[in-house]
Design a protein around this motif. Structure first.
Motif, short mmCIF file in Angstrom:
data_model
loop_
_atom_site.label_atom_id
_atom_site.label_comp_id
_atom_site.label_asym_id
_atom_site.label_seq_id
_atom_site.Cartn_x
_atom_site.Cartn_y
_atom_site.Cartn_z
N UNK A 281 0.86 -1.19 0.00
CA UNK A 281 0.00 0.00 0.00
C UNK A 281 0.90 1.24 0.00
N UNK A 282 0.65 2.16 -0.93
CA UNK A 282 1.58 3.30 -0.96
C UNK A 282 1.04 4.63 -1.47
N UNK A 283 0.26 4.69 -2.53
CA UNK A 283 -0.18 5.98 -3.07
C UNK A 283 -1.70 6.10 -2.98
N UNK A 284 -2.19 7.36 -2.94
CA UNK A 284 -3.62 7.57 -2.71
C UNK A 284 -4.12 8.81 -3.43
N UNK A 285 -5.44 8.87 -3.59
CA UNK A 285 -6.12 10.05 -4.12
C UNK A 285 -7.50 10.12 -3.46
N UNK A 286 -8.01 11.35 -3.29
CA UNK A 286 -9.25 11.58 -2.56
C UNK A 286 -10.40 11.97 -3.47
N UNK A 287 -11.60 11.61 -3.06
CA UNK A 287 -12.81 11.99 -3.78
C UNK A 287 -13.06 13.48 -3.66
N UNK A 288 -13.97 13.99 -4.46
CA UNK A 288 -14.26 15.41 -4.51
C UNK A 288 -14.76 15.95 -3.17
N UNK A 289 -15.50 15.11 -2.41
CA UNK A 289 -16.06 15.56 -1.14
C UNK A 289 -15.22 15.18 0.06
N UNK A 290 -14.11 14.47 -0.17
CA UNK A 290 -13.21 14.08 0.90
C UNK A 290 -13.67 12.89 1.72
N UNK A 291 -14.77 12.25 1.33
CA UNK A 291 -15.32 11.16 2.15
C UNK A 291 -14.60 9.83 1.98
N UNK A 292 -13.90 9.66 0.88
CA UNK A 292 -13.14 8.43 0.72
C UNK A 292 -11.85 8.70 -0.03
N UNK A 293 -10.93 7.77 0.12
CA UNK A 293 -9.67 7.78 -0.63
C UNK A 293 -9.46 6.39 -1.21
N UNK A 294 -8.79 6.34 -2.34
CA UNK A 294 -8.43 5.07 -2.96
C UNK A 294 -6.91 4.94 -2.94
N UNK A 295 -6.43 3.83 -2.38
CA UNK A 295 -5.01 3.56 -2.26
C UNK A 295 -4.60 2.44 -3.21
N UNK A 296 -3.38 2.53 -3.73
CA UNK A 296 -2.86 1.46 -4.60
C UNK A 296 -2.13 0.41 -3.76
N UNK A 297 -2.24 -0.83 -4.20
CA UNK A 297 -1.57 -1.96 -3.56
C UNK A 297 -0.53 -2.48 -4.55
#
Length: 414
Positions: free
Chosen positions: A211-227
């Motif tokens: 797990x290392x990199x991430x990006x956030x949704x427009x409203x900040x409610x979730x993030x997606x991380x790469x594995x």
């Protein structure tokens, strides 16, 4: 559209809820407003976008409002500097993984003007949410000696390191309440106080190897991380601090950097084995497309006008090299069409990795990971200046950056 492979690691969390908001240190102005302070209406984006657009997105409490729902990077446009940030000297901070130091480049002269030691195995230099401190993430590979080294943006000098377990990378929730230390070897996300780095809580992601990199949704409610070593993505509820689930990618199997599209709901995932960028719908968590770019696709950064994204192709499928790869290149993708419109090969071969775009948008700065150099690339012509640095440069940061706040990594601002 590819078949969805959404694997539930726990019961799918409903993104309800609202953590109690804290007033951001700086939202729209150069001062510290209270949470009830009115939104500054003086920005170009606020004048050009209908008022309804700014209020259409219900963000998490404490998060600065979305000014333009069509472009989450509208406030990170060229020239839109926080008055305090504008006082900082222009510098490029380069963490060198094997020489355990940070080199400092003056972008005006293209010369190294300083260098200083940090902790073991510095991976990234990360701007804080309030954009007043840089943090070198020293994850001390294979040991328990991880630390974060603060760097004063006014002087460019390091402070005393803060002991932190396995900080491979670091992000900040868009409300500014938490730093998220990505403990890669632990398969864990540690939510910490963004200033003291005291622990607030953790999210375990046991299936997310690397797990290392991430990006956030427009409203900040979730993030997606790469594995990276699991060939999948992990979706995390940032409000309730829990894992929502995993998405197995259809091919490739070595996802690296990830970037939120200007619309705040589409995500682009660089995959070093697939040699291109996956397109993912964040809300439904489904893979919806793929864009071939080049060998060893690695880092992704938006242009200042949010019309293009720059994709670093490291030139190899290997984790450690080789040097001077003839396949090293940078691809330019049009956000509107999802098509590659330009490709810039690295002269003589190279290994473009991580970096960012200059404040004015005229230069793309990338580390040459296995060539011990930094590339300064003209975003109009693709012409490159190559600057020698330390041993194995990684996640460099370009300063200053426009925008109201940073969500971390190498300086993704909004």
């Amino acid at each position: 559209m590819t078949k969805n492979r959404f694997l539930t690691g726990a019961a799918v969390a409903v993104l309800l809820g609202a953590a109690a908001g804290l007033a951001p240190a700086w939202a729209q102005t150069g001062t510290a407003p209270t949470q009830a302070a009115p939104v500054q209406a003086a920005s170009d984006a606020a004048r050009l976008v209908p008022a309804a657009t700014a209020s259409a997105v219900q963000t998490i409490p404490g998060m600065p409002p979305v000014i333009d729902a069509r472009n989450i990077y509208s406030e990170a446009r060229a020239g839109n500097l926080n008055p305090e940030v504008a006082k900082d000297p222009a510098r490029v901070y380069v963490p060198n993984l094997r020489s355990n130091d940070v080199y400092v480049i003056d972008p005006t002269t293209m010369k190294v003007v300083d260098r200083f030691p940090v902790g073991k195995s510095p991976q990234h230099v990360v701007p804080s949410w309030d954009m007043r401190t840089l943090w070198a993430t020293n994850n001390a590979e294979g040991t328990t000696e991880g630390s974060l080294t603060p760097i004063d943006l006014r002087t460019g000098k390091p402070g005393a390191p803060v002991p932190v377990d396995d900080p491979y990378n670091m992000y900040f929730t868009p409300d500014g309440r938490s730093a998220i230390v990505v403990a890669e070897a632990r398969k864990r996300l540690d939510f910490r106080d963004p200033h003291s780095m005291q622990m607030q809580g953790s999210v375990e992601a046991p299936e997310c190897r690397g797990i290392n990199h991430a990006a956030f949704s427009i409203d900040g409610r979730y993030a997606i991380f790469t594995c990276e070593f699991g060939g999948m993505l992990a979706k995390v509820d940032t409000v309730n601090r829990r894992l929502i689930g995993y998405l197995k990618l259809s091919k490739g199997g070595m996802p690296q950097d990830i970037l939120t599209a200007p619309n705040g709901r589409t995500f682009y995932v660089a995959d070093m084995h697939a040699d291109g960028v996956f397109i993912v719908d964040g809300d439904t968590f489904r893979e919806t497309g793929f864009i071939p770019t080049g060998v060893g696709t690695h880092g992704i950064y938006p242009s200042r006008d949010a019309k293009f994204m720059y994709v670093a192709n490291r030139g190899s499928h290997k984790v450690h090299g080789p040097r001077h790869s003839k396949e090293g290149s940078v691809s330019v993708i049009d956000f509107a069409t999802n098509q590659v419109v330009k490709t810039w090969p690295i002269p003589g071969g190279g290994s473009p990795d991580m970096g960012n775009v200059s404040e004015d948008g005229k230069l793309l700065w990338l580390s040459g990971r296995f060539d011990d150099v930094v590339y300064a690339i003209d975003t109009n012509t693709g012409a490159m200046t190559i600057i020698p640095v330390g041993a194995e440069p990684h996640g460099l940061t370009v300063w200053p950056q426009p925008g109201r706040y940073s969500v971390g990594h190498t300086g993704i601002t909004r």
